[in-house]
Design an enzyme around this catalytic site. Structure first.
Site, PDB file in Angstrom:
ATOM      1  N   GLU A   1      26.763 -51.083 -49.269  1.00 21.27           N
ATOM      2  CA  GLU A   1      26.914 -50.060 -48.227  1.00 21.27           C
ATOM      3  C   GLU A   1      27.035 -50.660 -46.826  1.00 21.27           C
ATOM      4  O   GLU A   1      26.106 -50.629 -46.022  1.00 21.27           O
ATOM      5  CB  GLU A   1      25.742 -49.079 -48.266  1.00 21.27           C
ATOM      6  CG  GLU A   1      25.670 -48.273 -49.544  1.00 21.27           C
ATOM      7  CD  GLU A   1      24.528 -47.270 -49.544  1.00 21.27           C
ATOM      8  OE1 GLU A   1      24.644 -46.241 -50.229  1.00 21.27           O
ATOM      9  OE2 GLU A   1      23.503 -47.518 -48.866  1.00 21.27           O
TER      10      GLU A   1
ATOM     11  N   GLU B   1      26.844 -44.961 -57.111  1.00 18.97           N
ATOM     12  CA  GLU B   1      25.529 -44.343 -57.035  1.00 18.97           C
ATOM     13  C   GLU B   1      25.732 -42.829 -57.046  1.00 18.97           C
ATOM     14  O   GLU B   1      26.329 -42.287 -56.120  1.00 18.97           O
ATOM     15  CB  GLU B   1      24.759 -44.746 -55.761  1.00 18.97           C
ATOM     16  CG  GLU B   1      24.395 -46.215 -55.692  1.00 18.97           C
ATOM     17  CD  GLU B   1      23.571 -46.551 -54.445  1.00 18.97           C
ATOM     18  OE1 GLU B   1      23.071 -45.615 -53.788  1.00 18.97           O
ATOM     19  OE2 GLU B   1      23.450 -47.747 -54.138  1.00 18.97           O
TER      20      GLU B   1
END
Length: 654
Positions: A145, A316
């Site tokens: 991320e 995710e």
């Protein structure tokens, strides 16, 4: 496209080794195919410089692999260890307030640090050399991320030095920079690149080209950081797919550019975690509090599928309440299953659930998982069992090219952040609103970037393309598509200046429009837009006063320049001299689709339909059953007609 693959994010280092073997067996028994591991393990693997502890990770990989699970290994660069920070504190990022951001969580590094770049390359090489050809490791994720915790823009000494070098390479001479930046304004000329500071901590706003160039430089550093590790993996892990998990809703660096170096584009999907920050009305947020916005999953899968050249994975998937939003509601029962199949319907090849077991210590204790911390099954695990049964009922198929493309340009988003002119200007949210308006009419959408091919589309929409080059204009023209062009498009050159022919600059001939003035209206303005058919819609926000000889489809009803054009149509382009929303936006979209030769579909506002090859999907985000739209003979594979509340139906046309 093969059948949907399923996976889970696993942190074996957080659990006693005696649990690893039973965990692996349970994962395989539950129908999982993939396990993603190791993205935060640097300090465990290398507790001191040059001293490596691989044994425990060797054991984990062997256990998972022997259970029949494929492993996605991660490079651990999102969390450099404390000893490295102590050796090189200069690698820490610096916030816009000038304060150094410290150690103790994650993402505590500055992309501009050449020291950290070398360290990241070194540790990635160690991991890749160790596991690059391991038979159980089938794919790699780089870092984690990139813009989490707002870390793309760092105002460190390294960033200042790197930015100066980048500017010298871009402009060649300081006089050229002064000319492009327009530093004669406010007398802010420079006599050397070593005088240029970063655009933070100023008395007033920075020079807009200065600010945009810093965004570009920072984005280039993200790509360099990513590609440096890609190159390592190409050498040591040949034949393995490489990905990164982009943050859904992040626009702080150019994802098109970073994605160009990846095999798969991954993203992290948290529909409820991101709901409250959306532009949905309070009424809509209440309505979708436990489902998420109906277009959240589709928007991001379509966006990243385009960037991944057809390959997108959800790395995710939210399994229940998260722990990082202002408030964290539970999803309605069945929503994890619905989100999973919505991702597949929009082209996702795999969905991985975050995470295997809920943490019982540290920062994410309230973040749910497939299992509770006591090993009991949570709701997402029960829904996973149904997902595994579902996929046995669906044939393999492939997403086909859509008839409508939406252009998303990151530099234009940065430009509007830098020069908003309207503090409430929706900017990146415009893309979501246009996407929703089209999806409510049953339209499938591809995303394209300004450098992508544009052939084969009936309609190309540009919701917010402030910066449009002559090359892009030429490619839009030769594409043959009809164009829907939003306000502000073409209003700035690549140098962040007003075009010599005024806005829409390079798009002037295509649109038949010249923008003479812009204003932004507060909600108290109470003005309106009237379509040719007499429909009247409330309006506030961004407004342009345009001159045109093209066909005017709508006009402003206003105390200023009353009856000036609001919607203009030339032979090839429909141009909007304002930023529509709600019912006005939907009315415009319906008209534009018909103009482009496409047939809108009347759908219930809670229902979304999409097509994946021979399969048709309908997803119901409402709390009441909804009939399938359209007619004809269908063979239902999953679900029913009407579609159950917070459920979905899959069918083939007979």
């Amino acid at each position: 496209m093969s059948k949907l693959e399923l996976g889970v994010c696993y942190y074996p280092e957080q659990w006693d080794p005696s649990q690893w073997r039973s965990d692996a067996a349970r994962m395989a028994g539950m129908g999982l195919d993939w396990v993603r591991i190791a993205e935060f393990t640097w300090g465990l693997i290398e507790p001191e410089r040059g001293r490596f502890h691989w044994d425990w990770l060797d054991d984990v990989i062997e256990i998972l692999g022997r259970a029949g699970l494929r492993i996605m290994m991660s490079t651990p660069t999102a969390a450099p260890p404390k000893w490295l920070i102590d050796e090189h504190p200069e690698i820490l990022p610096v916030g816009p307030d000038g304060r150094v951001r410290g150690y103790g969580s994650r993402r505590h590094y500055c992309f501009s640090s050449d020291v950290y770049l070398a360290e990241a390359q070194r540790i990635a090489t160690e991991y890749a050399a160790k596991y690059g050809q391991n038979p159980h490791v089938h794919a790699w994720q780089i870092d984690n991320e990139y813009n989490d915790h707002d870390t793309v823009l760092s105002y460190s000494d390294a960033a200042r030095a790197g930015f100066r070098r980048w500017l010298a390479q871009r402009y060649g001479t300081i006089n050229a920079l002064n000319e492009v930046w327009g530093t004669v304004f406010w007398g802010s000329l420079y006599s050397g690149f070593d005088q240029i500071e970063l655009p933070n901590g100023l008395v007033a706003t920075p020079n807009p080209t200065h600010a945009l160039d810093f965004r570009r430089y920072s984005s280039d550093r993200v790509r360099l950081f990513n590609k440096t590790q890609v190159d390592v993996l190409r050498e040591h892990a040949p034949g393995r797919d490489i990905t990164h998990n982009f943050m859904a809703g992040s626009f702080e660096f150019d994802h098109h550019a970073v994605a160009a170096d990846l095999d798969i584009v991954g993203f992290d999907s948290y529909p409820l975690g991101n709901l409250m920050g959306s532009t949905l009305s309070e009424k809509e947020k209440r309505r979708y509090l436990r489902t998420g916005a109906p277009d959240y999953q589709g928007f991001h899968c379509d966006l990243y599928r385009g960037q991944g050249r057809g390959r997108v994975w959800v790395l995710e998937q939210q399994p229940g309440p998260v722990d990082w939003a202002a408030q964290n509601p539970s999803p309605a029962e069945g929503m994890v299953r619905l989100w999973t199949w919505a991702a597949y319907a929009h082209g996702a090849q795999a969905v991985m659930f975050f995470r295997w077991r809920q943490a019982k210590f540290a920062q994410e204790q309230y973040h749910t998982a497939l299992l509770r911390s006591d090993d009991s099954l949570d709701q997402a695990a029960l829904e996973l069992a149904q997902i595994v049964k579902d996929r046995e009922n669906l044939p393999s198929t492939t997403r086909v090219k859509a008839s409508v493309a939406m252009m998303l340009d990151y530099a234009s988003i940065w430009a509007a952040d830098i020069l908003p002119h309207d503090d409430d200007f929706p900017n990146s949210h415009i893309f979501r609103e246009w996407y929703t308006a089209l999806r409510c009419l049953g339209v499938d959408i591809d995303f394209v970037g300004p450098e992508d091919g544009l052939e084969g589309y009936a309609l190309i929409v540009l919701p917010q393309s402030m910066i449009v080059t002559p090359d892009l204009t030429t490619r839009l023209e030769v594409s043959g598509a009809k164009l829907l062009i939003g306000a502000r498009s073409g209003s700035k050159t690549t140098q962040m200046q007003t075009p010599s022919n005024l806005a829409p600059g390079a798009l002037a001939d295509l649109t038949g429009v010249r923008v003479a003035r812009v204003e932004s209206l507060p909600d108290i303005a109470r003005e309106s837009v009237q379509l040719q058919n007499g429909q009247l819609f409330d309006f506030a926000g961004w407004r342009e006063i345009v001159e045109t000889e093209a066909n005017v489809l709508a006009r402003f009803k206003s105390a200023y320049c009353d009856a000036s054009p609001a919607v203009v149509r030339s032979d090839r382009a429909t141009y909007l001299a304002m930023v529509p929303s709600g019912a006005l936006l939907h009315a415009i979209m319906r008209d534009v689709l018909e103009w482009a030769g496409l047939k809108p579909l009347d759908c219930d506002p809670d229902l979304r339909v999409t097509r994946l090859g021979t399969l048709h999907f309908a997803f119901n985000f409402g709390d009441m059953p909804k009939p399938l739209p359209g007619g004809g003979s269908r063979r239902i594979l999953i679900g029913s007609d009407p579609v159950g509340a917070r459920d979905f139906t899959v069918w083939q046309v007979n």
